[in-house]
Design a protein around this motif. Sequence first.
Motif, PDB file in Angstrom:
ATOM      1  N   UNK A 181       4.177  -1.277  -8.698  1.00 42.43           N
ATOM      2  CA  UNK A 181       4.865  -0.910  -7.458  1.00 42.43           C
ATOM      3  C   UNK A 181       4.440   0.489  -6.999  1.00 42.43           C
ATOM      4  N   UNK A 182       4.288   1.416  -7.954  1.00 41.03           N
ATOM      5  CA  UNK A 182       3.816   2.753  -7.614  1.00 41.03           C
ATOM      6  C   UNK A 182       2.376   2.713  -7.097  1.00 41.03           C
ATOM      7  N   UNK A 183       1.571   1.875  -7.720  1.00 41.26           N
ATOM      8  CA  UNK A 183       0.191   1.700  -7.261  1.00 41.26           C
ATOM      9  C   UNK A 183       0.165   1.245  -5.795  1.00 41.26           C
ATOM     10  N   UNK A 184       1.062   0.354  -5.414  1.00 44.05           N
ATOM     11  CA  UNK A 184       1.103  -0.116  -4.027  1.00 44.05           C
ATOM     12  C   UNK A 184       1.401   1.021  -3.063  1.00 44.05           C
ATOM     13  N   UNK A 185       2.153   2.011  -3.521  1.00 47.32           N
ATOM     14  CA  UNK A 185       2.417   3.175  -2.676  1.00 47.32           C
ATOM     15  C   UNK A 185       1.162   4.049  -2.534  1.00 47.32           C
TER      16      UNK A 185
END
Length: 365
Positions: free
Chosen positions: A249-253
Amino acid sequence: MARSQKVCTDVNNESVEGMRIGHGHFFQNLDGRSDHEVWRTEMALADAAEGLGFDSVWAVEHHFAGYSMSTDPLQFLTWVAGRTTAIQLGTMVSVLPWHDPVRLAEHICVLDHLSGGRLILGMGRGLARQEFDGFGVPMDQSRELFDRYAADILDAFESGRIGGVELRPRPLAPLRGRVYASSISPASAETLARVGAGMMIFLQKPWEQTIGDVERYSEQYRLHQGSEPPKPMVVVFNACHEDRSAAGDLYEQIVAYYRSTIDHYGFADPAMATIPGYEYYGNIARSIEKNGRETFARFLADLQPWGTPDEVIDQIRETVRRTNAGGLIVVSAFGNLSSEAALANQKRFARTVLPALNTTREVSR
């Protein structure tokens, strides 16, 4: 002399203390939050950095858009200086063509005095057309202006004079030895080496090109300076979580951040390559045309270390090996991350990754 008053004229003495790890601030607002909320988040992150074991705090310079609302990094770092005792203070970067060099030299000098010599100067020449237009500065003159202003400012901190006037208060110490410049286009390597600046790397190329840039810069530095170059500083985005799904999820940011980068800089616009000094960016426009914007955004995001703490540690070590980096600047707030998520992101990195990269630091938990 107390540590807070020590003039830090060399930020590359990491061989004894381990990797130098700073915390970076982008002030990004992509999701309609109030600008005040974004700024309060970045202030809270900066306030926590020293206690968490980071060596430095860095702030970018951007204008006129939610892409980054950090219009005056030296002013922000002055606030940080007043709330800290030892952490170094870096611009990531001050964009020289947008400033009067005499006035900028004065601002730099004052912060250096206020902080007891904790300033690290990061310089750049700018890239976004709307920012040049907003200041009425011709974009095709950026390289010429950067070359002249960089030399004038660095010389001023040795001679005490710039543009025929005296700097008062007099400079506390030279900037050379604690100065970096951002480098993306291959032609930047010679400029950095000639003025005696270290290399600040934003990971935006295939690895073989980044490694080639470092090698080219090192050769030019030896030629112009007659000594070994300082080790680069590398900017990375922090997407670390014990739960790999949450790390995703952090990667998607990070991907969201890079989508905004493509828009802000006009990377998809082939006309960028027609501006003198920006010919390199035609390659990026051709890549986006061939592969698509989303593919390019994910390519850039994939250059960043992300995953579980052990995965991030391994990826950072590989990044350091490839670039011969002397330090990192770790960014914890980006994309649409909430204040709570950004603060947790910073603290998690300090707890799980920072000790493995710099075992001499005590980390507050």
